[in-house]
Design an enzyme around this catalytic site. Structure first.
Site, PDB file in Angstrom:
ATOM      1  N   ASP A 109     -20.752 -63.006   6.134  1.00 21.18           N
ATOM      2  CA  ASP A 109     -19.358 -63.248   6.517  1.00 21.18           C
ATOM      3  C   ASP A 109     -19.246 -63.972   7.862  1.00 21.18           C
ATOM      4  OD1 ASP A 109     -17.879 -60.727   4.748  1.00 21.18           O
ATOM      5  OD2 ASP A 109     -19.981 -60.526   5.259  1.00 21.18           O
ATOM      6  N   GLU A 130     -23.620 -66.506  17.368  1.00 23.68           N
ATOM      7  CA  GLU A 130     -24.148 -67.028  16.106  1.00 23.68           C
ATOM      8  C   GLU A 130     -24.470 -68.512  16.178  1.00 23.68           C
ATOM      9  OE1 GLU A 130     -21.839 -64.689  16.273  1.00 23.68           O
ATOM     10  OE2 GLU A 130     -22.737 -63.092  15.077  1.00 23.68           O
ATOM     11  N   HIS A 171     -16.625 -58.084   6.131  1.00 22.19           N
ATOM     12  CA  HIS A 171     -18.022 -57.624   6.127  1.00 22.19           C
ATOM     13  C   HIS A 171     -18.535 -57.352   4.716  1.00 22.19           C
ATOM     14  CE1 HIS A 171     -17.182 -56.869  10.381  1.00 22.19           C
ATOM     15  NE2 HIS A 171     -18.439 -56.625  10.590  1.00 22.19           N
ATOM     16  N   GLU A 222     -29.253 -60.579  16.111  1.00 19.70           N
ATOM     17  CA  GLU A 222     -28.632 -59.478  16.828  1.00 19.70           C
ATOM     18  C   GLU A 222     -29.263 -58.160  16.394  1.00 19.70           C
ATOM     19  OE1 GLU A 222     -24.519 -60.216  15.857  1.00 19.70           O
ATOM     20  OE2 GLU A 222     -24.687 -62.213  16.710  1.00 19.70           O
TER      21      GLU A 222
END
Ligand SMILES: Cc1ncc(C[n+]2csc(CCOP(=O)(O)OP(=O)(O)O)c2C)c(N)n1
Ligand SMILES: Cc1ncc(C[n+]2csc(CCOP(=O)(O)OP(=O)(O)O)c2C)c(N)n1
Ligand SMILES: [Mg+2]
Ligand SMILES: [Mg+2]
Lengths: 323, 320, 323, 320
Positions: free
Chosen positions: C85, C60, C129, C29
């Protein structure tokens, strides 16, 4: 007391709670009329009807994720994932959602879900349908991890898991499902976080759980004949872990063997070894050892799968090497 | 359009409050007063406002990383919000969540979420609970154009449709997933085209027209409440700022950016209100000034609020 | 030698291999013109063009899954997952696909992919995160896990990871990205599975990795002033793990402190403790200890996040308690 | 239809070989000679056969848990296959994979897969590799109706479409996901309706008509090979057996089951061949007998093959 199998005991635990609490419901792939891939939920659809026992599409992320949402909205879902091997398809929903929502919201919500899922090798189901990965879940603060080894524990821990206000991974072993045992009737609760001595002994402590309790018990019988008196401690829940019970046992025996079906590296055995190092080092009169599966995927051929699974023989050998 | 004067004025108030909150957040972040990641809703105020106008407290919403607007529109208190952005003990999450996790669970908010697309399964579950308990509450899942490419979009719409759940999937198509424009992350123009793959209605509206949003979302919410199942509603808008504060958004074409700034939803509603004679310019200015003052007070409240006690690190992990 | 940051060194490792091997490409990304969320891939799009540096949708599972498929078809993909994460969104693709395809196919294929992903706390990015979950990956036979702590290691391990014929989790620490250091130019390779002594010492061994090396080094300076001479061992890769180097160090110092940023329970520290118990028990003259993050999600407020992260102070205290 | 005689006869041979292999697997499983889970392709032979007729060795396929038919259609050797089902050292996976992971990587098979839907990302990646290397190879991802609800379906179709990859998404809609019928797991009838959500063509065909499958899949494969991007092809069929051997399939309506058995794809192709005078009944019987004999030989080979050496447990984990 009633004689029932481990599978029946799990079902009985769900039944008791579904009768008691209308907010408890069950969802998963083929859990309704079909009764689940291993028959654990057989009959629940007939007993509780289509609004409380529901087949889902093959959509693990939303099976767990919607359970989280329903829990936030006041229900107490039981979500079945057909094999623990599939948890990789819904790990975010457990790891970043179920486990953390309470904390991230400053304690203002709770996520009372139970994720029921079978683990384990021994049926020729090969690399993607035979695994044990409980240590993953123990590495997620906010989640509890339950791994019963007997029918009675299976029922009592199921009721405790459903009543618990936190996300609980309830991991059933496929090899144990047909195993019979005496199970208390009605609302029998085994609290999460209390270990059980499955065999009293004085010479060495074996900590094991789930199917491995059976392997350890078999090994202990043979070892008894050789004059080694094994104590077998079943933590029953890995999180919360009953550290006190383990330390007490090790203080008595001076030796610790950890047995698990997970692959060796970063299995939960490592955590146990570290805990005992930190808080019970002086009790030890021999190095802690582990008997585990090797660091390989699980092979299909029965002869290879048999070599993969930790056996009573390997346990006996390891115990003997510690004397 | 059967919007009453009070309703429309209330929407105006919500929109300018969101605008004031977010504009202040720009300043505060630049000044180093807000830590972490801050994703702003500037330019998209009409969406949350138009949607939440049809929701009650008992209804659920799942918010996103860009969640301030949703929370204000659902009735959040800007003081407690600002305190959360500052990481203070008085914030909605006692400072444990921050901008990315800001939510008021008592307003039916299933969390803001740092995982793109993670709100859709949660809202699906909440909608299931509404149906299960036979309340007539509904759930709305907010998510972005980028999130419409995620796993959870598909699994949630499919389950919600198969189970006919009272839910609205509300896509905020602001043209961007960080630096990736819509045409670079999907081969469709109208995200509502995805609805037919689940056997549910899909509709696309101008997300900068609060009345259009209100009508489309309201119809979908009604449909859900009546037990007719989910709808996919796409609101087309534009992210005024970078993805998060600190991102200059250099990948945007300045002309596109300029065009969209002209489509600002707030003057648009103002014009409407003036035309309908629901308010005079002076009245509107008063509402705006009140919003600004409210946000000033929120900042003061946040600044004066205590840090969390360090012992808070260890609490709220498990419920007992 | 050239002075560059850790982020630049990672990029340099990718550049060297992309120039050398046309089958190496990068997807993830915002990795193209934007240069990635942390700027690590900045410039690669301009240098290698749109066919070799590609932005993906927010997907993902297919980012990792398609990398696996491309690897089976002869490419050597580097897939970026924006934060470690998010691995819960593609765990199946790593765990059941990348890791097992070779074994399940009887060794007849290979899966040379690198999954690059940043970990770690310290920037107020809160619970979803900021995490470290490397022990998960070490529990997956078939996967290697790399965690560099310096710019030179970052480059050398990146090149080794790309050249490796197995799936490699390459985990970068967000706090290290801007840290400068001397980095060899050209094809500099640090082999996977070789630990590095980051500080020579004689009194106690600290094993740490990634950002925690910096904390350990800071602690060691203060401890030196107090007369405790710390050896710091950086395994650099957790799988393969350089057991020999660790045992050698512990044999020398007699004491072991494990430091990691993962939460305590079932972090990789447990595995290390168990290994040393099994094979280096007699070297130990004090219990093994761990300094880790507590078993909590990661809080947002800087004051709480600061308390979460293992600090030099905590390391100093733990070391002192072992004498 | 521009199928030549040899092509059609070759398809016939493939179909009866699959039929013979699977029928034998029923017996062997019941007799306890095959361990583990076995999911059979009986009744669906026309799909893999019709699709793979347009593929070459260099092309990729991703198979499923129900993968024997795919492997035979792509050119697999039934002896080595049977040995794998028996878990023998001579099997495709040296006995490490079994029925659920049976594949010949040298035939471009990206694995059979025990994870529903997991093949789609793999095939997407292989298709990317074909485009990247500018070969004119393509990839086909086989998956079931149940798999069309999974995360990976959505993410794969979206990426493949956005990147215009040379791939065909080939849905084998056999009406069931274990005990869950299609209408219980999705609110659509034609799974090909999902294509429009990705901006790609979608088509549904009778999966029991090998010629129809050949034409639809062939057109999609051509399209992919020419660089025009992905297609979603749905082949409607029926799972004759239970989900896996051991499941009696009691949830099926006996009438539906009976109806579908009448639609057996093999006699249908026979009729066609006879009508076209491409073969006499005697010639067809000879082909069938040869297939039966081939499978008998495969069983003998498997039974005579050695078990894997126990040391094999530890090999093939890592490539060096
Ligand atoms: C699963 C996951 N992947 C990636 C990210 C990183 N990320 C955060 S926001 C974002 C873009 C989201 O785009 P969109 O859904 O359109 O929402 P917007 O930011 O435009 O409101 C990305 C990629 C994430 N948080 N979670
Ligand atoms: C991710 C995942 N979820 C669930 C399963 C269990 N499972 C195996 S096959 C199957 C049904 C698949 O249905 P479909 O895709 O239609 O294929 P079919 O069996 O009908 O050929 C299920 C639920 C699995 N293997 N993987
Ligand atoms: Mg967007
Ligand atoms: Mg099916």
């Amino acid at each position: 007391m009633k004689q029932m199998t481990y599978a029946e005991a799990i079902r009985d635990g769900m039944r008791v709670e579904m009768h008691k609490d209308p907010n408890v419901y069950l969802q998963g792939e083929d859990v309704a009329q079909f009764g689940g891939c291993f028959g654990v939920t057989a009959g629940l659809y007939d007993e509780f009807g289509p609004t409380r026992v529901m087949n889902t599409p093959i959509s693990e992320a939303v099976i767990v994720g919607s359970a989280v949402g329903a829990a936030l909205a006041g229900l107490r879902p039981i979500a079945e994932i057909m094999f623990v091997d599939f948890m990789g398809c819904c790990m975010d929903e457990l790891f970043n959602q179920a486990a953390k929502l309470r904390y991230m919201n400053g304690g203002k919500c709770k996520v009372p879900i139970v994720v029921r899922t079978p683990c384990g090798a021994g049926m020729g189901a090969a690399a993607q349908h035979s695994q044990c990965v409980e240590s993953w879940f123990t590495h997620i603060p906010g989640v509890k991890t339950v791994m019963p080894s007997t029918p009675a524990d299976a029922k009592g821990l199921m009721i405790a898991a459903i009543r618990d206000d936190n996300p609980v991974m309830y991991i059933e072993h496929k090899q144990l499902l047909p195993v019979p045992g005496d199970v208390p009737e009605g609302e029998y609760v085994v609290p999460l976080g209390k270990a059980d001595i499955k065999r009293d002994g004085s010479d060495i402590t074996i900590v094991a759980w789930s199917w491995m309790i059976q392997k350890a018990l078999a090994a202990a019988e043979e070892l008894a004949a050789k004059g080694i008196n094994v104590e077998i401690l079943d933590p029953r829940t890995l999180v919360p872990f009953d550290k006190d019970a383990l330390l007490k046992s090790v203080a008595k025996t001076g030796k610790l063997l950890i047995v698990h079906e997970e692959v060796k590296t970063s299995g939960f055995g490592g955590e146990i070894a570290a805990l005992v190092c930190e808080e019970g080092f002086d009790y030890l009169d021999a190095p802690i050892k582990r008997v585990t599966a090797p660091d390989t995927p699980i092979p299909f051929a029965p002869i290879l799968e048999g070599a993969f699974i930790p056996s009573a023989e390997k346990i006996i050998k390891a115990v003997e090497s510690m004397f | 359009m059967d919007l009453k004067k009070e309703q429309l004025l209330d929407m105006y108030k919500k929109m300018v409050t969101i605008r004031a909150f977010e504009s202040k957040a720009v300043e505060l972040f630049a000044a180093g007063q807000i830590p972490g990641f801050v994703h702003l809703y500037l330019g998209e105020e009409a969406i949350a406002t138009g949607v939440c106008a049809s929701l009650e407290t008992k209804d659920y919403i799942a918010s996103t990383h860009r969640g301030h607007g949703h929370l204000i529109a659902k009735g959040g208190d800007t003081k407690i919000m600002m305190a959360e952005l500052f990481g203070r003990a008085t914030g909605y999450c006692k400072g444990k969540g921050g901008s990315m996790h800001i939510a008021d669970v008592n307003l039916g908010i299933l969390g803001a979420n740092g995982i793109v697309g993670a709100g859709m399964p949660l809202a699906t579950g909440a909608a299931f609970a509404c149906k299960y308990k036979k309340t007539d509450a509904v759930a709305v899942a907010f998510f972005g154009d980028g999130a419409s490419d995620r796993a959870t979009f598909h699994e949630s719409l499919n389950l919600a449709s198969t189970w006919k759940l009272p839910i609205v999937f509300l896509c905020e198509n602001n043209g961007w997933a960080i630096s990736n424009s819509q045409e670079n992350h999907q081969n469709i123009t109208d995200i509502s085209d995805r609805a037919s793959g689940y056997g549910i209605p899909g509709v696309s509206v101008d997300g900068n027209d609060v009345v259009a949003v209100y009508e489309a979302a309201g119809a979908a919410i009604d449909r859900a409440r009546k037990g007719d199942g989910p709808t996919l509603v796409e609101c087309k808008s534009w992210r005024w700022r970078g993805h998060f504060e600190g991102d200059p958004g250099a990948y945007k074409d300045p002309k596109d950016q300029a065009d969209w700034l002209l489509k600002d939803p707030i003057p648009r509603l103002e014009k409407n209100l003036l035309k309908l004679k629901y308010a005079t310019q002076a009245e509107l200015d008063t509402i705006k000034a009140a919003a600004d003052a409210e946000i000033e007070a929120a900042v003061k409240f946040a600044q004066a609020s205590p840090q969390p006690d360090p012992s808070e690190l260890l609490t709220d992990v498990y419920a007992d």
